[in-house]
Scaffold this motif. Structure first.
Motif, PDB file in Angstrom:
ATOM      1  N   VAL A   1       0.799  -1.220   0.000  1.00 49.81           N
ATOM      2  CA  VAL A   1       0.000   0.000   0.000  1.00 49.81           C
ATOM      3  C   VAL A   1       0.840   1.282   0.000  1.00 49.81           C
ATOM      4  O   VAL A   1       0.303   2.360  -0.206  1.00 49.81           O
ATOM      5  N   ALA A   2       2.137   1.150   0.231  1.00 51.94           N
ATOM      6  CA  ALA A   2       2.963   2.359   0.262  1.00 51.94           C
ATOM      7  C   ALA A   2       3.076   2.949  -1.146  1.00 51.94           C
ATOM      8  O   ALA A   2       3.122   2.212  -2.121  1.00 51.94           O
ATOM      9  N   SER A   3       3.120   4.272  -1.232  1.00 51.35           N
ATOM     10  CA  SER A   3       3.153   4.902  -2.551  1.00 51.35           C
ATOM     11  C   SER A   3       4.510   4.664  -3.217  1.00 51.35           C
ATOM     12  O   SER A   3       5.541   4.586  -2.562  1.00 51.35           O
TER      13      SER A   3
ATOM     14  N   GLN B   1      -2.365  10.707  -4.650  1.00 54.01           N
ATOM     15  CA  GLN B   1      -1.117  10.327  -5.327  1.00 54.01           C
ATOM     16  C   GLN B   1      -0.609  11.462  -6.205  1.00 54.01           C
ATOM     17  O   GLN B   1       0.599  11.685  -6.316  1.00 54.01           O
TER      18      GLN B   1
ATOM     19  N   TYR C   1      11.411  16.139  -0.062  1.00 52.76           N
ATOM     20  CA  TYR C   1      11.219  14.759   0.381  1.00 52.76           C
ATOM     21  C   TYR C   1      10.580  14.644   1.761  1.00 52.76           C
ATOM     22  O   TYR C   1       9.864  13.686   2.040  1.00 52.76           O
TER      23      TYR C   1
ATOM     24  N   MET D   1      -0.988   6.800 -12.540  1.00 48.80           N
ATOM     25  CA  MET D   1      -1.039   7.064 -13.975  1.00 48.80           C
ATOM     26  C   MET D   1      -2.425   7.487 -14.447  1.00 48.80           C
ATOM     27  O   MET D   1      -2.562   8.455 -15.194  1.00 48.80           O
TER      28      MET D   1
ATOM     29  N   MET E   1       7.262  12.378   2.148  1.00 53.50           N
ATOM     30  CA  MET E   1       7.147  11.265   3.081  1.00 53.50           C
ATOM     31  C   MET E   1       5.982  11.486   4.049  1.00 53.50           C
ATOM     32  O   MET E   1       5.249  10.554   4.365  1.00 53.50           O
TER      33      MET E   1
ATOM     34  N   SER F   1       2.925  10.670   2.153  1.00 54.69           N
ATOM     35  CA  SER F   1       2.858   9.227   1.918  1.00 54.69           C
ATOM     36  C   SER F   1       2.402   8.488   3.164  1.00 54.69           C
ATOM     37  O   SER F   1       1.606   7.547   3.088  1.00 54.69           O
TER      38      SER F   1
ATOM     39  N   ASN G   1      -4.068   3.882  -4.803  1.00 53.06           N
ATOM     40  CA  ASN G   1      -2.655   4.076  -5.143  1.00 53.06           C
ATOM     41  C   ASN G   1      -2.412   4.416  -6.603  1.00 53.06           C
ATOM     42  O   ASN G   1      -1.286   4.658  -6.992  1.00 53.06           O
TER      43      ASN G   1
ATOM     44  N   VAL H   1      17.062  14.340   4.513  1.00 50.24           N
ATOM     45  CA  VAL H   1      16.489  13.027   4.228  1.00 50.24           C
ATOM     46  C   VAL H   1      17.514  12.024   3.709  1.00 50.24           C
ATOM     47  O   VAL H   1      17.568  10.885   4.147  1.00 50.24           O
ATOM     48  N   PHE H   2      18.368  12.463   2.779  1.00 54.14           N
ATOM     49  CA  PHE H   2      19.280  11.504   2.157  1.00 54.14           C
ATOM     50  C   PHE H   2      20.698  11.534   2.714  1.00 54.14           C
ATOM     51  O   PHE H   2      21.634  11.117   2.069  1.00 54.14           O
ATOM     52  N   SER H   3      20.877  12.083   3.923  1.00 53.18           N
ATOM     53  CA  SER H   3      22.230  12.155   4.449  1.00 53.18           C
ATOM     54  C   SER H   3      22.657  10.805   5.026  1.00 53.18           C
ATOM     55  O   SER H   3      21.840  10.036   5.523  1.00 53.18           O
TER      56      SER H   3
ATOM     57  N   VAL I   1       7.283  17.203  -5.986  1.00 51.81           N
ATOM     58  CA  VAL I   1       8.462  16.987  -6.806  1.00 51.81           C
ATOM     59  C   VAL I   1       8.550  18.138  -7.785  1.00 51.81           C
ATOM     60  O   VAL I   1       7.722  18.265  -8.683  1.00 51.81           O
TER      61      VAL I   1
ATOM     62  N   ILE J   1       6.452   6.456  -5.136  1.00 47.83           N
ATOM     63  CA  ILE J   1       7.490   7.477  -5.019  1.00 47.83           C
ATOM     64  C   ILE J   1       8.268   7.277  -3.718  1.00 47.83           C
ATOM     65  O   ILE J   1       9.493   7.304  -3.695  1.00 47.83           O
ATOM     66  N   ALA J   2       7.515   7.017  -2.636  1.00 48.53           N
ATOM     67  CA  ALA J   2       8.154   6.796  -1.340  1.00 48.53           C
ATOM     68  C   ALA J   2       9.016   5.545  -1.383  1.00 48.53           C
ATOM     69  O   ALA J   2      10.169   5.549  -0.952  1.00 48.53           O
TER      70      ALA J   2
ATOM     71  N   VAL K   1      13.018   5.213  -0.605  1.00 52.32           N
ATOM     72  CA  VAL K   1      13.489   4.422   0.529  1.00 52.32           C
ATOM     73  C   VAL K   1      14.510   3.386   0.094  1.00 52.32           C
ATOM     74  O   VAL K   1      15.616   3.309   0.630  1.00 52.32           O
TER      75      VAL K   1
ATOM     76  N   TRP L   1      11.712   4.114   7.972  1.00 54.01           N
ATOM     77  CA  TRP L   1      12.492   5.125   7.276  1.00 54.01           C
ATOM     78  C   TRP L   1      11.584   6.256   6.784  1.00 54.01           C
ATOM     79  O   TRP L   1      11.897   7.434   6.924  1.00 54.01           O
ATOM     80  N   MET L   2      10.420   5.873   6.221  1.00 58.22           N
ATOM     81  CA  MET L   2       9.470   6.874   5.727  1.00 58.22           C
ATOM     82  C   MET L   2       8.988   7.780   6.854  1.00 58.22           C
ATOM     83  O   MET L   2       8.940   8.997   6.713  1.00 58.22           O
TER      84      MET L   2
ATOM     85  N   GLN M   1      17.966   4.358  -0.983  1.00 54.41           N
ATOM     86  CA  GLN M   1      18.882   4.663   0.111  1.00 54.41           C
ATOM     87  C   GLN M   1      19.316   3.404   0.866  1.00 54.41           C
ATOM     88  O   GLN M   1      20.472   3.271   1.242  1.00 54.41           O
ATOM     89  N   LEU M   2      18.383   2.472   1.053  1.00 54.25           N
ATOM     90  CA  LEU M   2      18.739   1.234   1.763  1.00 54.25           C
ATOM     91  C   LEU M   2      19.797   0.438   0.993  1.00 54.25           C
ATOM     92  O   LEU M   2      20.660  -0.205   1.571  1.00 54.25           O
TER      93      LEU M   2
ATOM     94  N   ILE N   1       1.037  14.016  -3.890  1.00 52.06           N
ATOM     95  CA  ILE N   1       2.417  13.693  -3.512  1.00 52.06           C
ATOM     96  C   ILE N   1       3.379  14.167  -4.593  1.00 52.06           C
ATOM     97  O   ILE N   1       4.417  14.759  -4.322  1.00 52.06           O
ATOM     98  N   GLN N   2       2.986  13.956  -5.825  1.00 55.57           N
ATOM     99  CA  GLN N   2       3.849  14.318  -6.953  1.00 55.57           C
ATOM    100  C   GLN N   2       4.059  15.832  -7.045  1.00 55.57           C
ATOM    101  O   GLN N   2       5.060  16.294  -7.584  1.00 55.57           O
TER     102      GLN N   2
END
Lengths: 297, 277
Positions: free
Chosen positions: A117-119, B227, B241, B212, B245, B248, B209, B43-45, B234, A121-122, A126, B31-32, A129-130, B230-231
């Motif tokens: 169910v997670a989107s 959805q 981010y 498209m 998140m 999301s 979800n 976020v990405f460090s 961007v 993009i997320a 994730v 993580w999210m 990075q993992l 969220i976009q």
């Protein structure tokens, strides 16, 4: 007498049609018709704006010459074989375990279902990075257990596809677990009680009762998994965009690129027909198998 | 499966394996959640800070102010509920026809259904779009409702469950004077609640979800779904981010509620009465 029998048959047929009619009307207009249109497109030249011209098998010849198509074809097979086999086993095992009366069952079930169910993009952010090759937690863990040179995952042309497969299994096992869970509810408890009285072990019960009784579910899971893996698009789009290079460009991504990057509908339709024929072949073989099994039940 | 006496060692092992698996599965969720409390620059460090240095709660306020998230959420609910209801109604009907009625052309029609599942949507998206354009339905919710309510998936799923119901049971109902429709409503539907629950969850999640479909058909802001929302974070050169998140995480909650509500139908023993007994 014969006439009476005939009218009874007609009545039965009409009742049958009345059951499928509401769904079939919508299905025929909004799905079947566009699909047939696509099949026609595969032998045409069209860029979406100018008039169509007949292309014969030129589109098919063009994609067979295309190196990217060939690589996409073999990559898709690799991806499908591993994703289907491992996801099927994982979802079956999870369903059997989480069908038992254990404490916290709802929590476990939701946890396993969550990835679905997670989107996208997320999820893409994730896992990138993992799987990061230097400081990502996965490679740090691999180094900690003594693998000094862990794979580069999404940065490496050899390993990217395996990273995608891992994420695919993670994402989809909960979804198919659900189908198996629903299937398990269909098995009468009496069968297990009788088997216990006869002194059957847990493993024997699983092999002689659970597995055969789950055949319709397994058939469905196998088919949907196969089809969905062949069509896999979103996940790769979010994770790697088909790269590095073309090392994770699968058939569906190839089709998407032909449509929206190169605007070549003929080639994209031809590639989809190939995809369609493969999946239809698998489907028919599966149906034969199902018939045998349900007869046996 | 029935209750068995197992050794305590086995039980403990089972729990350890399950707990381990749950943690691995949930790691990306953690993580999210953690990223949803961070600034986008954090976020990405590396190394990953699982617990944010400072908790940016304001992310969860900002997402409602920067975009029309309330409208998007309502739209997502509206589409998911309507499409799921139509799917349940028409698919269960059709699945009964395909599994328990006999009529000429049944197998060919069913094969047509299954065959369309095999074609990626990206492929017939264009003919569909042209069709919707001719019907003047672009930029309306009706377009997505019409396109997603009659999928072959629901029919196929329910059919797989209906074929496990023995014909003798239906024969008995018919002899007792129930019409074909009565047999469907009184025998088949009650026996296949887990299957209906499955379809409810899957249909709801798929529509919720979907990215498209709404992206192609909805241009007006008042029609957009979560959805698409969220976009919106961007941008052309950078993405927020932290807010992505946070949105999301918010978007997952309704789906998990639906899942928890309907997975209760997967309780052992429901089908033990009346079936194959």
């Amino acid at each position: 007498m014969a006439q009476k029998k005939g009218s009874l048959k007609l009545r039965q047929s009409l009742i049958g049609y009345s059951f499928i009619a509401p769904n079939f009307l919508g299905f025929a207009i909004f799905i079947l018709f566009p699909v047939i249109f696509t099949i026609i497109l595969s032998v045409m030249n069209w860029d979406g704006f100018n008039a169509m011209t007949f292309a014969g098998f030129a589109n098919f010849r063009a994609i067979f010459r295309d190196r990217v198509f060939k690589s996409a074809f073999w990559l898709t097979l690799l991806y499908v074989v591993f994703t289907v086999a491992l996801t099927l086993l994982a979802s079956l095992a999870l369903a059997c375990v989480l069908n038992r009366k254990i404490k916290g069952r709802d929590v476990f079930r939701s946890a396993i279902f969550f990835p679905y169910v997670a989107s996208m993009i997320a999820i893409g952010a994730v896992w990138k990075q993992l799987f990061e090759s230097n400081y990502g937690p996965i490679n740090m863990a691999l180094r900690a257990i003594g693998i000094s040179n862990p794979p580069g995952w999404f940065a490496s042309t050899d390993w990217a596809i395996w990273g995608v497969i891992v994420v695919a299994i993670w994402k989809f096992m909960g979804y198919y677990m659900l189908i198996y869970l629903a299937g398990l509810q269909d098995i009468p408890v009496q069968l297990y009680e009788a088997a216990t009285l006869d002194g059957a072990t847990g493993w024997q019960k699983f092999r002689k009762i659970t597995l055969p009784m789950l055949t319709p579910s397994t058939f469905f899971v196998f088919m949907m998994l196969t089809i969905n893996s062949f069509k896999s698009f979103d996940l790769i789009y979010a994770l790697t965009m088909g790269g590095p290079g073309t090392s994770t460009t699968l058939l569906a991504n190839y089709i998407y690129n032909q449509t929206f990057v190169y605007w070549d509908y003929g080639k994209s339709a031809a590639a989809s027909i190939i995809l369609f024929i493969i999946v239809l072949g698998v489907t028919i073989v599966q149906f034969r198998g199902e018939k045998k099994f349900t007869d046996y039940l | 499966m029935m209750i068995e006496k197992r050794s305590p060692v086995k039980t403990v092992l089972l729990y350890i394996v399950l707990a381990l698996l749950t943690v691995i599965t949930l790691l990306p969720l953690l993580w999210m959640v953690s990223a949803s409390f961070k600034l986008s620059s954090e976020v990405f460090s590396f190394p990953i800070k699982w617990i944010p240095e400072t908790w940016h709660w304001e992310n969860y306020v900002k997402i409602w102010q920067k975009i029309n998230l309330a409208t998007y959420t309502m739209n997502s609910f509206k589409l998911s509920i309507i499409i799921t209801l139509i799917q349940l109604l028409t698919s269960s009907f059709a699945a009964y026809g395909f599994s328990k009625c006999r009529f000429p052309g049944r197998n060919v029609l069913f094969l047509a259904y299954v065959a369309t599942i095999a074609i990626p949507w990206q492929v017939y998206m264009l003919p569909q779009y042209v069709m919707m354009q001719k019907m003047h339905l672009i930029d309306t919710h009706i377009s997505i409702i019409l396109l997603q309510s009659f999928t072959a998936f629901g029919v196929f799923l329910l059919r797989q469950f209906y074929i496990t119901i023995p014909d003798e049971l239906l024969e008995a109902a018919r002899i007792d004077g129930l019409s074909e429709y009565g047999t469907f409503a009184r025998i088949v539907l009650p026996l296949t609640k887990p299957a209906m629950a499955t379809l409810t969850i899957m249909s709801f999640v798929t529509v919720w979800n979907d990215y498209m479909g709404p992206m192609i058909y909805f241009n007006s802001d008042r029609l957009k779904t979560i959805q698409l929302g969220i976009q919106l974070f961007v941008g052309q050169y950078s993405a927020e981010y932290g807010l992505i998140m946070a949105t999301s995480v918010m978007a997952i909650i309704p789906v998990l509620v639906v899942f928890l509500a309907f997975q209760r139908f997967f309780v052992e023993g429901i089908a033990s009465s009346g079936l194959k007994g």
